[in-house]
Design an enzyme around this catalytic site. Structure first.
Site, PDB file in Angstrom:
ATOM      1  N   ASP A  44      48.954  63.249 -44.330  1.00 39.92           N
ATOM      2  CA  ASP A  44      48.275  61.948 -44.360  1.00 39.92           C
ATOM      3  C   ASP A  44      47.197  61.888 -45.442  1.00 39.92           C
ATOM      4  O   ASP A  44      47.180  60.990 -46.274  1.00 39.92           O
ATOM      5  CB  ASP A  44      47.529  61.750 -43.013  1.00 39.92           C
ATOM      6  CG  ASP A  44      48.151  60.682 -42.155  1.00 39.92           C
ATOM      7  OD1 ASP A  44      48.722  59.754 -42.710  1.00 39.92           O
ATOM      8  OD2 ASP A  44      48.035  60.795 -40.919  1.00 39.92           O
ATOM      9  N   GLU A  64      44.690  53.795 -44.379  1.00 43.76           N
ATOM     10  CA  GLU A  64      44.494  54.062 -42.952  1.00 43.76           C
ATOM     11  C   GLU A  64      43.439  55.149 -42.732  1.00 43.76           C
ATOM     12  O   GLU A  64      42.762  55.160 -41.712  1.00 43.76           O
ATOM     13  CB  GLU A  64      45.818  54.471 -42.290  1.00 43.76           C
ATOM     14  CG  GLU A  64      45.662  54.616 -40.794  1.00 43.76           C
ATOM     15  CD  GLU A  64      46.951  54.885 -40.039  1.00 43.76           C
ATOM     16  OE1 GLU A  64      47.975  55.183 -40.672  1.00 43.76           O
ATOM     17  OE2 GLU A  64      46.910  54.787 -38.795  1.00 43.76           O
ATOM     18  N   ASP A 120      49.599  52.898 -45.825  1.00 43.21           N
ATOM     19  CA  ASP A 120      49.767  53.833 -44.712  1.00 43.21           C
ATOM     20  C   ASP A 120      50.375  55.089 -45.331  1.00 43.21           C
ATOM     21  O   ASP A 120      51.557  55.099 -45.692  1.00 43.21           O
ATOM     22  CB  ASP A 120      50.696  53.248 -43.638  1.00 43.21           C
ATOM     23  CG  ASP A 120      50.589  54.056 -42.340  1.00 43.21           C
ATOM     24  OD1 ASP A 120      50.080  55.189 -42.409  1.00 43.21           O
ATOM     25  OD2 ASP A 120      51.003  53.545 -41.286  1.00 43.21           O
ATOM     26  N   ILE A 163      51.135  58.043 -44.097  1.00 39.52           N
ATOM     27  CA  ILE A 163      52.270  58.488 -43.260  1.00 39.52           C
ATOM     28  C   ILE A 163      52.395  57.493 -42.119  1.00 39.52           C
ATOM     29  O   ILE A 163      51.598  57.506 -41.178  1.00 39.52           O
ATOM     30  CB  ILE A 163      52.037  59.878 -42.625  1.00 39.52           C
ATOM     31  CG1 ILE A 163      51.722  60.937 -43.662  1.00 39.52           C
ATOM     32  CG2 ILE A 163      53.245  60.274 -41.766  1.00 39.52           C
ATOM     33  CD1 ILE A 163      52.906  61.573 -44.304  1.00 39.52           C
ATOM     34  N   ASP A 164      53.386  56.645 -42.180  1.00 41.84           N
ATOM     35  CA  ASP A 164      53.663  55.730 -41.068  1.00 41.84           C
ATOM     36  C   ASP A 164      54.734  56.396 -40.216  1.00 41.84           C
ATOM     37  O   ASP A 164      55.758  56.842 -40.744  1.00 41.84           O
ATOM     38  CB  ASP A 164      54.170  54.389 -41.619  1.00 41.84           C
ATOM     39  CG  ASP A 164      54.505  53.428 -40.491  1.00 41.84           C
ATOM     40  OD1 ASP A 164      53.719  53.336 -39.535  1.00 41.84           O
ATOM     41  OD2 ASP A 164      55.569  52.783 -40.562  1.00 41.84           O
ATOM     42  N   THR A 167      53.738  58.881 -37.547  1.00 33.26           N
ATOM     43  CA  THR A 167      53.275  60.277 -37.464  1.00 33.26           C
ATOM     44  C   THR A 167      54.042  61.069 -36.396  1.00 33.26           C
ATOM     45  O   THR A 167      54.307  62.248 -36.579  1.00 33.26           O
ATOM     46  CB  THR A 167      51.762  60.336 -37.160  1.00 33.26           C
ATOM     47  OG1 THR A 167      51.496  59.535 -36.022  1.00 33.26           O
ATOM     48  CG2 THR A 167      50.954  59.815 -38.318  1.00 33.26           C
ATOM     49  N   SER A 225      58.735  54.404 -37.332  1.00 35.43           N
ATOM     50  CA  SER A 225      58.134  53.942 -38.600  1.00 35.43           C
ATOM     51  C   SER A 225      58.797  52.710 -39.207  1.00 35.43           C
ATOM     52  O   SER A 225      59.748  52.153 -38.668  1.00 35.43           O
ATOM     53  CB  SER A 225      58.117  55.068 -39.634  1.00 35.43           C
ATOM     54  OG  SER A 225      59.354  55.158 -40.310  1.00 35.43           O
ATOM     55  N   ARG A 246      58.736  44.174 -32.195  1.00 37.12           N
ATOM     56  CA  ARG A 246      57.582  44.972 -31.794  1.00 37.12           C
ATOM     57  C   ARG A 246      56.902  44.200 -30.670  1.00 37.12           C
ATOM     58  O   ARG A 246      56.132  43.280 -30.931  1.00 37.12           O
ATOM     59  CB  ARG A 246      56.614  45.193 -32.957  1.00 37.12           C
ATOM     60  CG  ARG A 246      57.179  46.040 -34.071  1.00 37.12           C
ATOM     61  CD  ARG A 246      56.120  46.467 -35.053  1.00 37.12           C
ATOM     62  NE  ARG A 246      55.214  47.460 -34.505  1.00 37.12           N
ATOM     63  CZ  ARG A 246      55.504  48.748 -34.361  1.00 37.12           C
ATOM     64  NH1 ARG A 246      56.674  49.213 -34.730  1.00 37.12           N
ATOM     65  NH2 ARG A 246      54.617  49.575 -33.847  1.00 37.12           N
ATOM     66  N   ASP A 284      50.765  48.768 -41.344  1.00 38.89           N
ATOM     67  CA  ASP A 284      51.987  49.080 -40.589  1.00 38.89           C
ATOM     68  C   ASP A 284      53.083  48.035 -40.796  1.00 38.89           C
ATOM     69  O   ASP A 284      54.229  48.245 -40.381  1.00 38.89           O
ATOM     70  CB  ASP A 284      51.692  49.165 -39.087  1.00 38.89           C
ATOM     71  CG  ASP A 284      51.044  50.486 -38.699  1.00 38.89           C
ATOM     72  OD1 ASP A 284      51.289  51.484 -39.397  1.00 38.89           O
ATOM     73  OD2 ASP A 284      50.301  50.505 -37.704  1.00 38.89           O
TER      74      ASP A 284
HETATM   75  P1  AMP Z   1      56.825  52.911 -34.633  1.00 38.55           P
HETATM   76  O1  AMP Z   1      57.252  54.259 -35.071  1.00 38.55           O
HETATM   77  O2  AMP Z   1      57.708  51.805 -35.104  1.00 38.55           O
HETATM   78  O3  AMP Z   1      56.508  52.817 -33.196  1.00 38.55           O
HETATM   79  O4  AMP Z   1      55.497  52.571 -35.424  1.00 38.55           O
HETATM   80  C1  AMP Z   1      54.474  53.480 -35.578  1.00 38.55           C
HETATM   81  C2  AMP Z   1      53.183  52.726 -35.607  1.00 38.55           C
HETATM   82  O5  AMP Z   1      52.923  52.150 -34.339  1.00 38.55           O
HETATM   83  C3  AMP Z   1      51.985  53.593 -35.902  1.00 38.55           C
HETATM   84  O6  AMP Z   1      51.670  53.536 -37.255  1.00 38.55           O
HETATM   85  C4  AMP Z   1      50.869  53.004 -35.065  1.00 38.55           C
HETATM   86  O7  AMP Z   1      49.912  52.382 -35.886  1.00 38.55           O
HETATM   87  C5  AMP Z   1      51.544  51.939 -34.229  1.00 38.55           C
HETATM   88  N1  AMP Z   1      51.114  51.970 -32.834  1.00 38.55           N
HETATM   89  C6  AMP Z   1      50.325  52.846 -32.220  1.00 38.55           C
HETATM   90  N2  AMP Z   1      50.110  52.510 -30.929  1.00 38.55           N
HETATM   91  C7  AMP Z   1      50.778  51.358 -30.718  1.00 38.55           C
HETATM   92  C8  AMP Z   1      50.947  50.489 -29.585  1.00 38.55           C
HETATM   93  N3  AMP Z   1      50.408  50.735 -28.404  1.00 38.55           N
HETATM   94  N4  AMP Z   1      51.713  49.392 -29.757  1.00 38.55           N
HETATM   95  C9  AMP Z   1      52.296  49.130 -30.934  1.00 38.55           C
HETATM   96  N5  AMP Z   1      52.173  49.919 -32.028  1.00 38.55           N
HETATM   97  C10 AMP Z   1      51.423  51.019 -31.926  1.00 38.55           C
HETATM   98 MG    MG Z   2      51.470  53.477 -39.311  1.00 37.63          MG
END
Ligand code: AMP
Ligand code: MG
Length: 333
Positions: A47, A70, A123, A125-126, A128, A244, A261, A276
């Site tokens: 990151d 970030e 970001d 590292i999106d 993580t 991600s 989402r 994000d």
């Molecule tokens: P994903 O892998 O699509 O779930 O996306 C990852 C991103 O979800 C990360 O970069 C976080 O910023 C974000 N994230 C973290 N917690 C939450 C949450 N409770 N609801 C939605 N997104 C989140």
């Molecule tokens: Mg992210």
């Protein structure tokens, strides 16, 4: 084709290429089975190293411009984090010779600006959790003007330009520029026109055949509502679960039709972070898709570090957008 001679385009592609490749090196070298459940150090190293690289390249290309990243280096400046900082410095030193830990902190902090009228958002590292699982993650960089994303780049080290998962492979680099389409190349190929091919969304009109994309992490979404949504839409295809913004690249290339989402039930007030969604959303839009919030409103990137005015995200191939929104409001009523 996008204009590769444009200075912003050229900077964004090179910066993401280098940052994502460095992240891939960290994933390859530091992630091992010996890592315990709570050990996040490899992702921390990747990151911060990736943000330092982008910070350094932005300072060279556009010294006066805002970067909303970030990460911030304050946590690294304490003596307990000395080892982590040295690790980060070693990785950054592969690309910028002679860097010191203090200078690396300054490069990371190139990204602590607040969003203004025009800004870059990063970001490093999106995804993580995906990074640590040895799965999908992305480096995401976008340029926003007056609340609207104008350029977005995603570096995806573990997926090919054909959107086949290939962990540790050559990876891919996707870009969209407003009005110039969405394009993809191999991450490590030279940045020139013949490296890129154009992305376009799926022409699927039948909601029953719609492939749904969703977070791998159940805590980031609302799994009960996703199941109810799929029933309402009549969808029979297996959902694609992936970490991600790589999901946006899949949607842009026709490997899925609907990406939601939803808000997890234990965090109903969660608002999406700008970094994000910015790069991924323009890549879908320029490939012919539509991206809105769950109420059908345009995403507003002029509200600070989060999409304060938007609740969740609904991204589709465009054709199925209204049907998806209708199914959602029925499920959430
Ligand atoms: P994903 O892998 O699509 O779930 O996306 C990852 C991103 O979800 C990360 O970069 C976080 O910023 C974000 N994230 C973290 N917690 C939450 C949450 N409770 N609801 C939605 N997104 C989140
Ligand atoms: Mg992210």
């Amino acid at each position: 084709m996008i204009n590769l001679d444009d200075k912003r385009v050229n900077f964004a592609l090179r910066a993401v290429q280098q940052a994502a490749s460095l992240a891939a090196d960290v994933q390859g070298e530091l992630i091992s089975e010996a890592i315990t459940k709570d050990d996040r150090s490899p992702v921390t190293v990747a990151d911060f190293a990736a943000q330092a690289i982008v910070g350094s390249m932005l300072e060279e290309a556009f010294p006066g411009e805002l970067l909303v990243g970030e990460e911030a280096a304050d946590v690294l400046r304490s003596s307990e984090e000395r080892g982590t900082l040295e690790n980060i410095t070693n990785f950054v030193g592969r690309l910028i010779s002679g860097v010191t830990p203090e200078y690396v902190c300054d490069l990371i902090d190139r990204g602590v600006d607040s969003p203004g009228e025009n800004y870059w958002t990063l970001d490093p590292i999106d995804g993580t959790k995906g990074f640590l699982r040895g799965a999908q993650y992305a480096t995401a960089l976008a340029y926003v003007e007056n609340g609207v994303v104008q350029l977005g780049v995603l570096g995806c080290p573990n997926i090919t330009p054909d959107l086949e998962e290939n962990i540790g492979g050559a990876g891919s680099l996707a870009i969209a520029v407003r009005g110039q389409g969405s394009w993809i190349a191999t991450l490590k190929d030279p940045i020139r026109e013949d490296s890129f091919s154009q992305l376009s969304v799926s022409p699927q009109i039948d909601p029953v055949k719609a492939r749904l994309m969703r977070s791998f992490e159940s805590a980031h979404t609302n799994t009960d509502q996703i199941d109810a949504f799929q029933n309402k839409l009549g969808g029979k295809a297996d959902p694609v679960r992936m970490d991600s913004q790589v999901k946006y690249a899949l949607l842009a290339s026709g490997e899925g039709e609907v990406y939601l989402r939803l808000l997890s039930s234990d965090r109903p007030d969660y608002r999406e972070k700008i970094w994000d969604q910015a790069a991924g959303s323009i890549i879908v839009e320029e490939a012919g898709g539509i991206v809105t919030d769950l109420d059908g409103k345009a995403l507003d990137f002029s509200q600070g570090r989060t999409l304060k005015m938007n609740r969740g995200i609904c991204a589709t191939n465009g054709i199925l957008h209204q049907q998806a929104l209708d199914a959602l409001s029925a499920v959430q009523a």
